[in-house]
Motif scaffolding. Sequence first.
Motif, PDB file in Angstrom:
ATOM      1  N   GLY A  35       0.771  -1.231   0.000  1.00  0.00           N
ATOM      2  CA  GLY A  35       0.000   0.000   0.000  1.00  0.00           C
ATOM      3  C   GLY A  35       0.804   1.284   0.000  1.00  0.00           C
ATOM      4  N   HIS A  36       2.120   1.185  -0.165  1.00  0.00           N
ATOM      5  CA  HIS A  36       2.947   2.382  -0.224  1.00  0.00           C
ATOM      6  C   HIS A  36       2.932   2.981  -1.637  1.00  0.00           C
ATOM      7  CE1 HIS A  36       5.079   1.757   3.653  1.00  0.00           C
ATOM      8  NE2 HIS A  36       4.936   0.465   3.375  1.00  0.00           N
ATOM      9  N   ASP A  37       2.842   4.291  -1.738  1.00  0.00           N
ATOM     10  CA  ASP A  37       3.254   4.946  -2.969  1.00  0.00           C
ATOM     11  C   ASP A  37       4.770   4.799  -3.083  1.00  0.00           C
ATOM     12  OD1 ASP A  37       0.644   5.784  -3.466  1.00  0.00           O
ATOM     13  OD2 ASP A  37       0.953   7.748  -2.530  1.00  0.00           O
ATOM     14  N   VAL A  38       5.275   4.806  -4.318  1.00  0.00           N
ATOM     15  CA  VAL A  38       6.713   4.575  -4.487  1.00  0.00           C
ATOM     16  C   VAL A  38       7.324   5.640  -5.384  1.00  0.00           C
ATOM     17  CG1 VAL A  38       6.633   2.085  -4.057  1.00  0.00           C
ATOM     18  CG2 VAL A  38       6.293   2.945  -6.387  1.00  0.00           C
ATOM     19  N   VAL A  39       8.571   5.964  -5.068  1.00  0.00           N
ATOM     20  CA  VAL A  39       9.396   6.828  -5.920  1.00  0.00           C
ATOM     21  C   VAL A  39      10.558   5.970  -6.390  1.00  0.00           C
ATOM     22  CG1 VAL A  39      10.778   8.923  -6.082  1.00  0.00           C
ATOM     23  CG2 VAL A  39       8.761   8.869  -4.581  1.00  0.00           C
ATOM     24  N   LEU A  40      10.657   5.790  -7.688  1.00  0.00           N
ATOM     25  CA  LEU A  40      11.656   4.899  -8.273  1.00  0.00           C
ATOM     26  C   LEU A  40      12.817   5.732  -8.811  1.00  0.00           C
ATOM     27  CD1 LEU A  40       9.194   2.634 -10.304  1.00  0.00           C
ATOM     28  CD2 LEU A  40       9.839   2.466  -7.885  1.00  0.00           C
ATOM     29  N   VAL A  41      14.017   5.466  -8.310  1.00  0.00           N
ATOM     30  CA  VAL A  41      15.198   6.249  -8.675  1.00  0.00           C
ATOM     31  C   VAL A  41      16.232   5.342  -9.317  1.00  0.00           C
ATOM     32  CG1 VAL A  41      17.047   7.754  -7.847  1.00  0.00           C
ATOM     33  CG2 VAL A  41      14.798   7.805  -6.729  1.00  0.00           C
ATOM     34  N   ALA A  42      16.697   5.730 -10.498  1.00  0.00           N
ATOM     35  CA  ALA A  42      17.788   5.040 -11.187  1.00  0.00           C
ATOM     36  C   ALA A  42      18.141   5.864 -12.422  1.00  0.00           C
ATOM     37  CB  ALA A  42      17.405   3.606 -11.573  1.00  0.00           C
ATOM     38  N   ARG A  43      19.034   5.332 -13.236  1.00  0.00           N
ATOM     39  CA  ARG A  43      19.455   6.055 -14.445  1.00  0.00           C
ATOM     40  C   ARG A  43      18.581   5.755 -15.654  1.00  0.00           C
ATOM     41  NH1 ARG A  43      25.578   4.275 -15.007  1.00  0.00           N
ATOM     42  NH2 ARG A  43      24.524   2.283 -14.678  1.00  0.00           N
ATOM     43  N   SER A  44      17.925   4.595 -15.663  1.00  0.00           N
ATOM     44  CA  SER A  44      17.223   4.129 -16.860  1.00  0.00           C
ATOM     45  C   SER A  44      15.760   4.564 -16.853  1.00  0.00           C
ATOM     46  CB  SER A  44      17.302   2.595 -16.941  1.00  0.00           C
ATOM     47  OG  SER A  44      16.527   2.116 -18.009  1.00  0.00           O
ATOM     48  N   ARG A  45      15.446   5.612 -17.610  1.00  0.00           N
ATOM     49  CA  ARG A  45      14.072   6.116 -17.644  1.00  0.00           C
ATOM     50  C   ARG A  45      13.098   5.082 -18.188  1.00  0.00           C
ATOM     51  NH1 ARG A  45      12.024  11.125 -17.374  1.00  0.00           N
ATOM     52  NH2 ARG A  45      14.079  12.074 -17.613  1.00  0.00           N
ATOM     53  N   ASP A  46      13.477   4.392 -19.252  1.00  0.00           N
ATOM     54  CA  ASP A  46      12.552   3.440 -19.871  1.00  0.00           C
ATOM     55  C   ASP A  46      12.171   2.320 -18.899  1.00  0.00           C
ATOM     56  OD1 ASP A  46      12.632   4.932 -22.155  1.00  0.00           O
ATOM     57  OD2 ASP A  46      14.009   3.605 -23.230  1.00  0.00           O
ATOM     58  N   ARG A  47      13.160   1.744 -18.221  1.00  0.00           N
ATOM     59  CA  ARG A  47      12.869   0.666 -17.268  1.00  0.00           C
ATOM     60  C   ARG A  47      12.014   1.171 -16.113  1.00  0.00           C
ATOM     61  NH1 ARG A  47      18.498  -2.644 -16.187  1.00  0.00           N
ATOM     62  NH2 ARG A  47      18.863  -3.419 -18.302  1.00  0.00           N
ATOM     63  N   THR A  74       9.968   3.734 -16.058  1.00  0.00           N
ATOM     64  CA  THR A  74       8.616   4.061 -16.520  1.00  0.00           C
ATOM     65  C   THR A  74       7.765   2.804 -16.674  1.00  0.00           C
ATOM     66  OG1 THR A  74       9.419   6.045 -17.641  1.00  0.00           O
ATOM     67  CG2 THR A  74       7.291   5.167 -18.342  1.00  0.00           C
ATOM     68  N   ALA A  75       8.354   1.764 -17.277  1.00  0.00           N
ATOM     69  CA  ALA A  75       7.614   0.509 -17.445  1.00  0.00           C
ATOM     70  C   ALA A  75       7.239  -0.087 -16.094  1.00  0.00           C
ATOM     71  CB  ALA A  75       8.456  -0.479 -18.250  1.00  0.00           C
ATOM     72  N   LEU A  76       8.174  -0.061 -15.147  1.00  0.00           N
ATOM     73  CA  LEU A  76       7.890  -0.601 -13.818  1.00  0.00           C
ATOM     74  C   LEU A  76       6.834   0.230 -13.107  1.00  0.00           C
ATOM     75  CD1 LEU A  76       8.530  -2.583 -11.521  1.00  0.00           C
ATOM     76  CD2 LEU A  76      10.401  -1.056 -10.839  1.00  0.00           C
ATOM     77  N   ALA A  77       6.946   1.541 -13.188  1.00  0.00           N
ATOM     78  CA  ALA A  77       5.976   2.420 -12.525  1.00  0.00           C
ATOM     79  C   ALA A  77       4.572   2.186 -13.066  1.00  0.00           C
ATOM     80  CB  ALA A  77       6.389   3.876 -12.712  1.00  0.00           C
ATOM     81  N   GLU A  78       4.446   2.063 -14.364  1.00  0.00           N
ATOM     82  CA  GLU A  78       3.132   1.828 -14.962  1.00  0.00           C
ATOM     83  C   GLU A  78       2.548   0.489 -14.502  1.00  0.00           C
ATOM     84  OE1 GLU A  78       3.878   2.202 -19.112  1.00  0.00           O
ATOM     85  OE2 GLU A  78       3.851   4.410 -19.092  1.00  0.00           O
ATOM     86  N   ALA A  79       3.395  -0.539 -14.450  1.00  0.00           N
ATOM     87  CA  ALA A  79       2.921  -1.861 -14.022  1.00  0.00           C
ATOM     88  C   ALA A  79       2.491  -1.841 -12.556  1.00  0.00           C
ATOM     89  CB  ALA A  79       4.017  -2.900 -14.240  1.00  0.00           C
ATOM     90  N   ILE A  80       3.262  -1.180 -11.715  1.00  0.00           N
ATOM     91  CA  ILE A  80       2.941  -1.108 -10.287  1.00  0.00           C
ATOM     92  C   ILE A  80       1.637  -0.344 -10.058  1.00  0.00           C
ATOM     93  CG2 ILE A  80       3.646   0.034  -8.141  1.00  0.00           C
ATOM     94  CD1 ILE A  80       6.509  -0.820  -8.774  1.00  0.00           C
TER      95      ILE A  80
END
Length: 271
Positions: free
Chosen positions: A26-38, A40-46
């Motif tokens: 139930g947490h909102d998440v902030v995803l940090v890394a260098r790869s925007r494409d990866r 973005t895909a993970l954020a959309e799936a989550i």
Amino acid sequence: MRSTALISGASSGLGAEFAVQLAARGHDVVLVARSRDRLTALAEAIAAEHGVEAHVLVQDLAHPDAARLVAGQLASRGLRVDLLVNNAGFGTCGHFETIAGDRDHEQVMVNVVALVDLTHSLLPGMLERGGGAVVNVASNAAFQPSPYFAVYGAAKAFVLSFGLALREEYRGRGIRVLTLCPGPVETGFFDTIGTRRAAVVGSMTTPEPVVRAALLALDRDRGYVAPGLANSFAAHFMPRRPRTLVAALAERVTRKVLAPMSEPAARESVA
């Protein structure tokens, strides 16, 4: 209001698994890394699967001002962080003189400097709000000197010592601090490093049980956790002194990473 977890190194491996399991909680998440494409895909799936907000924040954590830049983006989006997962890191292995000095410099910037700086940036806000948590990802390499992984092992030893010290500082002040010390995990680490011989201690596992064990340990307010039977045995029962003897014994274990290895570039890894 839902709590928000920031996960560094979230584009794959343990970082991506932390994001998935925290979103499932139930947490909102902030995803940090260098790869925007990866990311973005993970954020959309989550977001689609768990109905939480998933934010993408692209940042190279080897940059000297990485934490300040991350904090600036968080502020501009009106995001506050209640749980920090310092997962980003990478390793090198081989004879020290064959590893590029600038690569090991980047390794220290990501594995140590960015971790400390992000904690400096985000922990005070948790204190002000009366609660929060920090999870620092170390390694089973944190428990003893690691010949042929000299910088990586030393960096992870720093992470373990730092995490345990912070835990004692903030016990009773609403902040939980956990250090995760996994053994070999089935991620891109070993493919990139150029040899699976880098998995020198313990049997290979997958990210899912490692993250599950970490979150359970955080729920129980543990100081550190070394998931897996063999990994836990090595962490708790390997002799620590005399230190020169421990280093010599460790060299007998880690030397198998050396052959066969081809180009120095093959000795680098992002995890």
